[in-house]
Design a protein around this motif. Sequence first.
Motif, PDB file in Angstrom:
ATOM      1  N   SER A   1      44.477  29.204  54.191  1.00 21.54           N
ATOM      2  CA  SER A   1      44.567  27.922  53.486  1.00 21.54           C
ATOM      3  C   SER A   1      45.037  26.813  54.420  1.00 21.54           C
ATOM      4  CB  SER A   1      45.537  28.036  52.309  1.00 21.54           C
ATOM      5  OG  SER A   1      45.751  26.767  51.728  1.00 21.54           O
TER       6      SER A   1
ATOM      7  N   GLN B   1      51.132  35.287  43.199  1.00 22.72           N
ATOM      8  CA  GLN B   1      49.722  35.111  42.894  1.00 22.72           C
ATOM      9  C   GLN B   1      49.066  36.481  42.851  1.00 22.72           C
ATOM     10  OE1 GLN B   1      46.019  33.275  45.139  1.00 22.72           O
ATOM     11  NE2 GLN B   1      47.369  31.647  44.446  1.00 22.72           N
TER      12      GLN B   1
ATOM     13  N   LEU C   1      44.188  33.049  50.903  1.00 22.73           N
ATOM     14  CA  LEU C   1      45.633  32.846  51.038  1.00 22.73           C
ATOM     15  C   LEU C   1      46.035  32.752  52.508  1.00 22.73           C
ATOM     16  CD1 LEU C   1      47.006  35.319  48.332  1.00 22.73           C
ATOM     17  CD2 LEU C   1      46.991  32.823  48.209  1.00 22.73           C
TER      18      LEU C   1
ATOM     19  N   LYS D   1      39.034  24.627  47.471  1.00 26.56           N
ATOM     20  CA  LYS D   1      40.307  24.677  48.198  1.00 26.56           C
ATOM     21  C   LYS D   1      40.044  24.507  49.694  1.00 26.56           C
ATOM     22  CE  LYS D   1      44.497  27.503  48.687  1.00 26.56           C
ATOM     23  NZ  LYS D   1      45.194  28.731  48.230  1.00 26.56           N
TER      24      LYS D   1
ATOM     25  N   ASN E   1      49.882  27.564  49.809  1.00 22.79           N
ATOM     26  CA  ASN E   1      49.520  28.271  48.579  1.00 22.79           C
ATOM     27  C   ASN E   1      50.546  28.105  47.463  1.00 22.79           C
ATOM     28  OD1 ASN E   1      47.061  29.731  49.663  1.00 22.79           O
ATOM     29  ND2 ASN E   1      48.611  30.502  51.077  1.00 22.79           N
TER      30      ASN E   1
ATOM     31  N   ASP F   1      53.668  34.364  48.598  1.00 17.30           N
ATOM     32  CA  ASP F   1      52.484  34.354  47.746  1.00 17.30           C
ATOM     33  C   ASP F   1      52.448  35.532  46.792  1.00 17.30           C
ATOM     34  OD1 ASP F   1      51.469  32.062  49.079  1.00 17.30           O
ATOM     35  OD2 ASP F   1      50.816  33.356  50.728  1.00 17.30           O
TER      36      ASP F   1
ATOM     37  N   ASN G   1      40.616  32.294  43.398  1.00 19.61           N
ATOM     38  CA  ASN G   1      41.509  31.306  44.000  1.00 19.61           C
ATOM     39  C   ASN G   1      40.863  30.449  45.082  1.00 19.61           C
ATOM     40  OD1 ASN G   1      41.358  32.938  46.274  1.00 19.61           O
ATOM     41  ND2 ASN G   1      43.517  33.489  46.316  1.00 19.61           N
TER      42      ASN G   1
ATOM     43  N   ASP H   1      47.093  25.436  41.251  1.00 18.21           N
ATOM     44  CA  ASP H   1      46.252  26.591  41.570  1.00 18.21           C
ATOM     45  C   ASP H   1      46.210  27.488  40.338  1.00 18.21           C
ATOM     46  OD1 ASP H   1      45.095  28.926  42.494  1.00 18.21           O
ATOM     47  OD2 ASP H   1      46.169  28.921  44.405  1.00 18.21           O
TER      48      ASP H   1
END
Length: 276
Positions: A53, A18, A50, A228, A57, A15, A166, A204
């Motif tokens: 989730s 991001q 994150l 999300k 992601n 991740d 996010n 995303d």
Amino acid sequence: MVSDTEKTPPDDAPDAQQTFGTEGIAPLSRPSLVTRTLMAIVAWAEKLNLKHSRVGNPPVYDNATFPWVAEIEREWPLIRKELDAVLTRQSELPSFQDISSDVKTISTDTRWKTFFLAGYGVESAHNIAACPQTWRIVQKIPGLKTAMFSIFEPGKHLPPHRGPYNGVLRLHLGLIVPEPRDKLAIRVDSQVLHWEEGKALVFDDAYNHEAWNHTDKTRVVLFVDFVKPLRFPASLVNWLLLNIAVFTPFIREGLDNHKEWEKRFYAEAEALRNRR
């Protein structure tokens, strides 16, 4: 929508790409204590999202992750029909930054227009009445937060940027997608994707992304943000932040701007009908 050489990374992909903060959006010169506190809470919540989730992601999702996407795609001709009616007054539609002033940091021309149906708990009754089938169809989307038509006129290029938070994911449903294909695209992280009429793209927007229309015709997508899917406790924190968002100054300003445009737009339509 993804070319054969551009594969969606697995859900357990790193991740690190991001980034946090509001890349592409100019920072406040002297943020207040309240603003700094809110920014810190949002940054903490993004890391929580994150970690918890339910759908991984990745920058771009496989549509099969969300079974309701196929239902939206099946009914796309009804949405397109209502869009065609809206576009008879395309020149009168507002530029995105005229509604949402924070967009001025990435768009200052008049080539990105919008037709807003709903956002963060507030609905446009007049616009929904003009597009009842579209509104019925988007109700199938769990956690719907925003729904609108996003209209890229010829020559529009939205520079690299990331979304402010996010806790939502974005869906684009291709409605009008002109040729040539190589002059019209969206880049999300390292993937360059092409819209197709009647096909959805879920991504995303907290990843760096940009979009362009270098054709000589208008491109339109149905633009949707939805919550999300998250596990507890991130799901609770996310619910709180998204429901508080409607009270923040930039959301309230955007809603007020839209109400003013809506009054003018429908007053002019009524005056035209009365003259006939």
